[in-house]
Write a protein that holds these residues in place. Structure first.
Motif, mmCIF file in Angstrom:
data_model
loop_
_atom_site.group_PDB
_atom_site.id
_atom_site.type_symbol
_atom_site.label_atom_id
_atom_site.label_comp_id
_atom_site.label_asym_id
_atom_site.label_seq_id
_atom_site.Cartn_x
_atom_site.Cartn_y
_atom_site.Cartn_z
ATOM 1 N N UNK A 1 -7.400 -0.353 -8.413
ATOM 2 C CA UNK A 1 -7.350 -1.438 -8.948
ATOM 3 C C UNK A 1 -5.898 -2.357 -8.353
ATOM 4 N N UNK A 2 -4.935 -1.385 -7.965
ATOM 5 C CA UNK A 2 -3.833 -2.227 -7.372
ATOM 6 C C UNK A 2 -4.141 -2.428 -6.088
ATOM 7 N N UNK A 3 -4.900 -1.521 -5.130
ATOM 8 C CA UNK A 3 -4.728 -1.574 -3.907
ATOM 9 C C UNK A 3 -6.062 -1.785 -3.253
ATOM 10 N N UNK A 4 -7.066 -0.972 -3.638
ATOM 11 C CA UNK A 4 -8.178 -0.967 -2.853
ATOM 12 C C UNK A 4 -9.169 -2.333 -2.921
ATOM 13 N N UNK A 5 -9.089 -2.975 -4.128
ATOM 14 C CA UNK A 5 -9.973 -4.121 -4.197
ATOM 15 C C UNK A 5 -9.135 -5.371 -3.494
ATOM 16 N N UNK A 6 -7.925 -4.934 -3.447
ATOM 17 C CA UNK A 6 -7.158 -6.266 -2.802
ATOM 18 C C UNK A 6 -7.414 -6.155 -1.052
ATOM 19 N N UNK A 7 -7.212 -4.829 -0.659
ATOM 20 C CA UNK A 7 -7.068 -4.575 0.859
ATOM 21 C C UNK A 7 -8.395 -4.638 1.302
ATOM 22 N N UNK A 8 -9.596 -4.159 0.684
ATOM 23 C CA UNK A 8 -10.745 -3.704 1.216
ATOM 24 C C UNK A 8 -11.829 -5.109 0.928
ATOM 25 N N UNK B 1 0.856 -1.341 -0.017
ATOM 26 C CA UNK B 1 0.002 -0.123 0.081
ATOM 27 C C UNK B 1 0.936 1.205 0.007
ATOM 28 N N UNK B 2 1.839 1.404 0.890
ATOM 29 C CA UNK B 2 2.463 2.456 1.110
ATOM 30 C C UNK B 2 3.563 2.648 -0.437
ATOM 31 N N UNK B 3 3.977 1.836 -0.840
ATOM 32 C CA UNK B 3 4.940 1.728 -2.050
ATOM 33 C C UNK B 3 4.057 2.334 -3.363
ATOM 34 N N UNK B 4 2.880 1.611 -3.574
ATOM 35 C CA UNK B 4 2.026 1.993 -4.776
ATOM 36 C C UNK B 4 1.566 3.269 -4.519
ATOM 37 N N UNK B 5 1.098 3.590 -3.287
ATOM 38 C CA UNK B 5 0.449 5.027 -3.083
ATOM 39 C C UNK B 5 1.537 6.178 -3.419
ATOM 40 N N UNK B 6 2.951 5.920 -2.779
ATOM 41 C CA UNK B 6 3.689 6.982 -3.163
ATOM 42 C C UNK B 6 4.148 7.360 -4.469
ATOM 43 N N UNK B 7 3.854 5.975 -5.223
ATOM 44 C CA UNK B 7 4.226 6.324 -6.843
ATOM 45 C C UNK B 7 3.075 7.035 -7.289
ATOM 46 N N UNK B 8 1.811 6.670 -6.971
ATOM 47 C CA UNK B 8 0.499 7.464 -7.342
ATOM 48 C C UNK B 8 0.722 8.843 -7.253
ATOM 49 N N UNK B 9 1.079 9.311 -6.148
ATOM 50 C CA UNK B 9 1.053 10.651 -5.468
ATOM 51 C C UNK B 9 2.140 11.419 -6.382
#
Length: 513
Positions: free
Chosen positions: A254-261, A94-102
């Motif tokens: 697609x990368x995070x929300x549907x996985x974590x939630x 989560x922290x890695x992909x979110x950082x890339x998105x920001x």
């Protein structure tokens, strides 16, 4: 040291999000720098948490006290955070992909208005997902699930100058609210029946006396979380939400929300709470059934799309099918080596898919940014004018199909292998799904390498703030592909064992630390 740093996973983004409107008063540069700083600091804490758990084992942190156990009583009465290797891996993802998105957003969102709200929401979205990954308490889990959901509804409809964004946001909110209601009802039933919401203690209570109410709660959790993960036949919101959202948000959805939630919460509840108390074999077969429908429907629908982002959204549905297949076999063959390999494959593919689909949506964003269209019929010959972007897409597409030597090969191989051993029919279904997936991506590549159309001739590779996250994700996909079995043996199989080992999860809680 370990447990003390855990709250900063929540404190940093919470502080960052609420101070964003004030920082925004200082101008665009200050706002962007603040968003990158907060997201980068969260990544640093997330990496440290993962490293510590990997070296030392599960972390337990009690909110407001030293121990989760009450004064003079031997059971937990306080809210706890409990992070095993599976949870820590999700935190890192989560922290890695979110950082890339920001970072990507700096260039991609430059021409939009209301960016103080955008950056506030993107950090709140990350906060919600991190809370879900570390919680050891169902009430806490629900609070963070809602934080994540509400932020994602708002971000899907962020570009409210188009009907598409508003319609997709409303549809997503409607479906998400139904799913949240089912989950909340399940939590209420468990609390009414057992008087606690601490996951480890619920596991003890359920193993002593698994009542009908407890099983009904599990059914509600499964149905609500399948909704959240975008499994077929309730995937219709996903195909609208992802294309309508800004591409940096599509990458996170697609990368995070549907996985974590969806996926993470489903695995955590099924294994850590219900592992010893219900017939996990039946639950496993139920999930396998949905997995098979999902991976065929998602990948087959991707083949016929002409909208690039819609194609990627349906492809996400298909990949969720593979992950659910791994989790289903992990439950149906609980305790056997086949089940363990399937579960390791599912965890591995969850992480890999976050990188691959994150990259592909960022590429789609770069193409839209340059050409103003997502229609594949208008993107012929893109390879000539956007070579770096096309190369990144080639790597992402090859990885998601499962070609060696890229990261998607190893995780898909574990799922194929375990499903073929468990039941050859499931192995065949998984391979049919991949055939559809291959057809969809080959079609896009065929378009990119075709004869350039006039529209494409003016395009060029995007600016650095958009290009660097794409380069870093491409590099991560290639590097992970070079060491597939080392990653599998050292991280993914131990993470699967940590998830299966319900007794250790309970023991950490009852030991009080």
């Amino acid at each position: 040291m370990s447990a003390e740093i855990l709250p900063y996973l929540i404190i940093i983004p919470l502080f960052g999000a609420f101070s964003m409107p004030i920082v925004s008063l200082a101008g665009r540069k200050a706002r962007e720098a603040w968003a990158v700083l907060i997201s980068g600091a969260t990544l640093a804490v997330g990496s440290w948490v993962f490293y510590w758990v990997y070296e030392n084992g599960t972390i337990l942190y009690t909110l407001g006290a030293k121990s989760p156990l009450g004064q003079g009583v031997g059971f937990p009465i306080r809210i706890v955070w409990e992070v095993d290797l599976f949870g820590a891996l999700m935190v890192l993802m989560v922290t890695f992909v979110s950082f890339m998105a920001v970072i990507y957003s700096l260039g991609y969102m430059r021409h939009d208005t209301g960016l103080d709200k955008y950056y506030t929401l993107i950090i709140i979205l990350e906060l919600g997902m991190l809370g879900i990954a570390i919680t050891g308490d169902l009430f806490n889990f629900y609070v963070f699930l809602e934080i994540m959901s509400i932020a994602s509804y708002a971000l899907v409809a962020f570009r409210n100058d188009t009907w598409e964004g508003i319609e997709a946001g409303i549809k997503y909110m409607f479906v998400g609210s139904i799913a949240s209601s089912l989950i909340l009802l399940g939590i209420a039933l468990l609390y009414g029946e057992y008087g606690t919401l601490t996951m480890g203690y619920l596991a003890i209570k359920l193993s002593q006396n698994a009542t009908v109410v407890g099983k009904v709660a599990l059914a509600l959790f499964i149905s609500g979380l399948l909704f959240k993960s975008g499994a077929s036949p309730v995937h219709m919101w996903l195909a609208d939400a992802h294309p309508a959202a800004p591409s940096s948000i599509s990458a996170m959805l697609s990368g995070l929300v549907i996985k974590i939630g969806g996926i993470y919460a489903l695995a955590r509840i099924a294994f850590s709470i219900y592992g010893a108390s219900v017939s996990v074999k039946t639950v496993g077969w139920l999930i396998i059934l949905f997995a098979c429908i999902t991976l065929i429907v998602g990948n087959a629908m991707a083949v016929i799309q002409t909208d690039m982002k819609r194609l990627l959204a349906y492809s996400s549905v298909g990949q969720i099918g593979y992950i659910l297949l791994g989790i289903g076999i992990g439950l149906a063959a609980y305790g056997s080596q086949t089940g363990e390999i399937a579960l390791a494959g599912a965890i591995y593919h969850t992480f890999n898919h976050a990188l691959m689909k994150g990259l592909l949506f960022l590429i789609a964003g770069a193409v839209i940014h340059q050409l103003g269209t997502r229609d594949l019929n208008e993107l012929s010959g893109l390879a000539k004018t956007m070579p770096k972007t096309t190369f990144a897409f080639l790597i992402g597409a090859a990885a998601i199909i499962g070609m060696p030597p890229l990261n998607g090969f190893a995780s898909k191989w574990l799922i194929y292998e375990s499903s073929a051993i468990f039941n050859p029919v499931l192995g065949a279904i998984a391979i049919i799904g991949t055939a559809f997936c291959t057809a969809a991506y080959v079609r896009v590549l065929y378009t990119f390498f075709g004869r350039p159309s006039e529209k494409v001739m003016e395009a060029k590779d995007p600016e650095k703030s958009m290009l660097w996250p794409m380069i870093i994700l491409t590099a991560a996909i290639i590097v992970m592909g070079l060491f597939p079995w080392q990653i599998s043996d050292k991280i993914m199989i131990p993470a699967a064992k940590a998830l299966e080992n319900q007794l250790a999860y309970i023991a950490t809680l009852m030991g009080g630390g």
